[in-house]
Design an enzyme around this catalytic site. Structure first.
Site, PDB file in Angstrom:
ATOM      1  NE  ARG A  51     -13.549 173.656   1.434  1.00 14.40           N
ATOM      2  CZ  ARG A  51     -12.397 174.038   1.866  1.00 14.40           C
ATOM      3  NH1 ARG A  51     -11.513 174.567   0.829  1.00 14.40           N
ATOM      4  NH2 ARG A  51     -12.075 173.629   2.922  1.00 14.40           N
ATOM      5  CE1 TYR A 103     -33.860 182.435 -12.503  1.00 15.40           C
ATOM      6  CE2 TYR A 103     -31.939 183.296 -11.266  1.00 15.40           C
ATOM      7  CZ  TYR A 103     -33.037 182.224 -11.285  1.00 15.40           C
ATOM      8  OH  TYR A 103     -33.749 181.491 -10.478  1.00 15.40           O
ATOM      9  CG  ASP A 175     -27.813 182.768 -17.650  1.00 14.18           C
ATOM     10  OD1 ASP A 175     -27.753 181.930 -18.332  1.00 14.18           O
ATOM     11  OD2 ASP A 175     -28.416 183.120 -16.896  1.00 14.18           O
ATOM     12  CE  LYS A 200     -33.529 176.917 -13.512  1.00 14.08           C
ATOM     13  NZ  LYS A 200     -33.226 178.317 -13.806  1.00 14.08           N
TER      14      LYS A 200
END
Ligand SMILES: *Cc1c(COP(=O)(O)O)cnc(C)c1O
Length: 376
Positions: A51, A103, A175, A200
């Site tokens: 982690r 978004y 973004d 994406k």
């Protein structure tokens, strides 16, 4: 002498894994969640527990840092987890300005998760600078840019917005999911942080969810984001990191091909009698054309269009395609088409006759023929 290298070379070079013990050219996937201490109690390779850090995640973070030209990168298990970490790095009582057509997941995070936590949010159409200017408050700490935007492909002038935000003491996050570092360089235009849904274009094959924040300075804000990553644990798995790095090698070629095909599809649709309007920043009549031409090296693989005859006509077109797949998301090899208002639900402001298209890697003539058949 260090010669500057171009992004195609950088994409392949930064994806190389230097220390594979077998001399493997492709990186190994290291699934181990824990790493061995030396006899003296130290961690000779720097890894303790997966982690807080692992070789595949660091590989991806190095790669994204190089591609955006930043100082460091913090990777997450989704684009939305990256967005949430940026907001969480602020303090309750701080104010954020986001685009009115952000978004929908970003707006939902602000309204439903961070609103109750004490973060204030306002929305502005950032293609209109006066509107943005009026949205500033004394406690505005962050301006969130998303350009081109969804689903009308509105374009925000990153340089001017960054100057306005910095003059008022606010940071700028851009973004850059839709444009990618291949077509748009937010750091060179003044952004402080670049956000990606690696789901994406960076992932590029519709098979991995991921997100990242790339920072221009490894400052307190970046340290706080890193703390949220390693302590909160919304991290991508080693395999997911590996998949994104694998795909980054072909990113520049994919994105340029997709942008080229999208421009051809947009020009075809623009003169089609059954189409009311096409939203693509590469069309001269698009309101964002001049700014997009200035800040992007091509206009991207995303476009939307409105069909004459309202919602029913748009639904018929979506139903009639054969090469396009009817699905949400974007940036994969396959072309996708979607009736955006249906996805966004009853509160959607998206025109009912709008279809959004993610142009893939098929031949552009085949895509044009498919849309022409569906529109006929
Ligand atoms: C998909 C997307 C996101 C969210 O990414 P997830 O990986 O789905 O959480 C954020 N911003 C933009 C522009 C996107 O397209």
């Amino acid at each position: 002498m260090t010669r500057p290298i171009r992004i195609e070379t950088l994409a392949v070079q930064s994806a190389r894994f230097q220390d594979a013990p077998a001399g493997a050219v492709a990186a190994p996937i290291i699934l181990s969640t824990t790493f061995e201490r030396a006899a003296d109690g130290t961690f000779p390779h720097g890894y303790i527990y997966s982690r807080s850090g692992n070789p595949n995640r660091e590989h991806l973070e190095r790669c994204l840092t190089a591609l955006e030209g930043g100082r460091a990168c913090i990777a997450f298990g989704s684009g939305s987890a990256a967005t949430a970490a940026a907001f969480q790095s602020l303090s309750p009582g701080d104010h954020v300005i986001a685009p009115s057509d952000a978004y929908y997941g970003t707006a939902k995070l602000l309204n439903e998760v961070f609103g109750p936590w004490g973060l204030q949010a306002s929305y502005a159409d950032m293609s209109v600078l006066g509107e943005l200017e009026r949205a500033f408050r004394p406690n505005t700490k962050l301006v969130w840019i998303e350009t081109p935007s969804n689903p009308l492909l509105k374009v925000t002038d990153i340089k001017r917005v960054a100057a306005m935000a910095h003059a008022r003491g606010a940071r700028v996050v851009c973004d850059n999911t839709w444009a990618t570092p291949v077509l748009q360089r937010p750091f060179e235009l003044g952004a402080d942080v670049v956000m990606h849904a690696t789901t994406k274009y960076l992932g590029g094959h519709s098979d991995v969810l991921g997100g990242a924040l790339v920072v221009r300075e490894d400052d307190d804000f970046a340290q706080r984001i890193r703390l949220i990553q390693t302590t909160g644990g919304a991290v991508p798995s080693p395999f997911e990191c590996w998949l994104v790095v694998r795909s980054i090698r072909s990113l520049p070629l994919r994105v340029r091909a997709q942008a080229d095909s999208a421009a051809r599809v947009a020009r075809h649709l623009e003169q089609h009698p059954a189409v009311e309007v096409v939203h693509y920043p590469g069309l001269e009549r698009h309101p964002g054309y001049e700014v997009a031409k200035k800040q992007m090296s091509a206009f991207g693989g995303m476009l939307s269009f409105q069909v004459k005859g309202g919602r029913e006509a748009a639904m018929r077109v979506a139903a009639g395609v054969r090469i396009f797949t009817r699905a949400t998301s974007l940036g994969g090899c396959e072309s996708l088409i979607e009736h955006r208002a249906s996805v966004e639900g009853p509160a959607s402001k998206t025109p009912a006759n709008l279809l959004r298209v993610s142009v893939g890697l098929e031949n552009a003539e085949d895509l044009i023929a498919d849309l022409s058949d569906a529109l006929a």
